[in-house]
Design an enzyme around this catalytic site. Structure first.
Site, PDB file in Angstrom:
ATOM      1  CG  ASP A   9      11.146   2.430 -20.956  1.00 56.01           C
ATOM      2  OD1 ASP A   9      10.486   1.608 -20.294  1.00 56.01           O
ATOM      3  OD2 ASP A   9      10.623   3.261 -21.740  1.00 56.01           O
ATOM      4  CG  ASP A 223       9.321   6.848 -22.691  1.00 50.31           C
ATOM      5  OD1 ASP A 223       9.579   5.835 -21.996  1.00 50.31           O
ATOM      6  OD2 ASP A 223       8.173   7.141 -23.065  1.00 50.31           O
ATOM      7  CG  ASN A 226       8.411   4.135 -15.756  1.00 48.83           C
ATOM      8  OD1 ASN A 226       8.547   4.981 -16.644  1.00 48.83           O
ATOM      9  ND2 ASN A 226       8.179   2.871 -16.024  1.00 48.83           N
TER      10      ASN A 226
END
Length: 273
Positions: A9, A223, A226
């Site tokens: 991410d 984190d 999603n």
């Protein structure tokens, strides 16, 4: 080398609070690349916005954007996977947002379309976007975004409210009545919607099949909510120290915060470099 792929991410993970990849994370990713490990970003951002952060590696790599709705290579722009939201579903979602008077944005492959109710809203939005996008990103401001649904293939829709969590809760309840959509969140103040079956985990499945890599050979970093499908699929799901407790419980390993080079520290630990 046991691990062949790092998928990460961006916001709240690879990027610091200045929305840039930290220098130590850049060093760690470069060292992993030298060891033959593939590096793949997996972002909720639109494709161009995510891609610009990886120019320093000067490699052609798949990039997962819009929460897994699209995968493209960064140098060749080769399309690997794409799953947009059908127009009729987009219009239903917009109706819910309009009814609840919530601010929202539509994401296509390379364009962000922003709903603005006043000139002041537009000014504030432009200021906020300066932190996330360069001048090459297409941003459209308009009061009637239904027209844009017809012009673009919408990959993700997001509703944002910094202050009224009850409003977002009501929006989620209304969205639950729509079939064939995925609902998630990348921050406390938003609701993100994609087509059914679209998430970072499904995108990672498509990617490892494309690359011929086993899921146990993958280290994933994230984190927020999603990121969970991706973290749970990977051989090791590394959760950032700045994540909330619910997300941390789902990870295999908790590293330092994004502002403390948590990605780099985990890379050094698991790749032994």
């Amino acid at each position: 080398m046991k691990y062949k792929l790092i998928v990460s991410d961006m916001d709240g993970t690879l990027l610091g609070d200045n929305h840039k990849i930290t220098e130590e994370n850049k060093i760690a990713l470069s060292k992993a690349l030298e060891k033959g490990v593939k590096i793949v970003p997996a972002s909720g951002r639109i494709y161009n916005s995510a891609r610009e952060h990886f120019d320093f590696l000067d490699i052609n790599t798949p990039l997962i954007a819009c929460n897994g709705a699209i995968i493209k290579e960064t140098k060749t722009n080769k399309l690997i996977y794409k799953n947009n939201i059908p127009n009729d579903i987009c219009l239903k979602i917009i109706d819910i947002f309009e009814k609840n008077e919530v601010y929202y944005q539509l994401y296509s492959e390379n364009t962000m379309m922003c709903k603005n109710l006043s000139k002041e809203d537009q000014r504030q939005t432009k200021e906020r976007l300066k932190n996330f996008f360069n001048d090459d990103i297409n941003v459209h401001f308009g009061d009637d975004l239904k027209e844009e649904v017809i012009k673009h293939k919408i990959l993700k829709i997001i509703a944002i409210d910094d202050y009224d969590m009850d409003k977002l809760k009501k929006v989620k309840e209304d969205l639950d009545q729509i079939e064939d959509i995925e609902i998630t969140s990348s921050w406390f103040n938003n609701v993100e919607i994609m087509h059914k079956g679209v998430n970072k985990g499904e995108a990672l499945k498509a990617l490892i099949n494309y690359l011929g890599i086993d899921k146990d050979e993958v280290i994933a970093f994230g984190d927020n909510y999603n990121d969970l499908p991706m973290l749970e699929l990977a051989g090791i799901g590394v959760v950032m120290g700045n994540a909330n407790d619910e997300v941390k419980e789902k990870g295999d390993y908790i590293t330092a915060k994004n502002t403390e080079d948590g990605v780099a520290k985990a890379i050094y630990k698991f790749l032994k470099i």
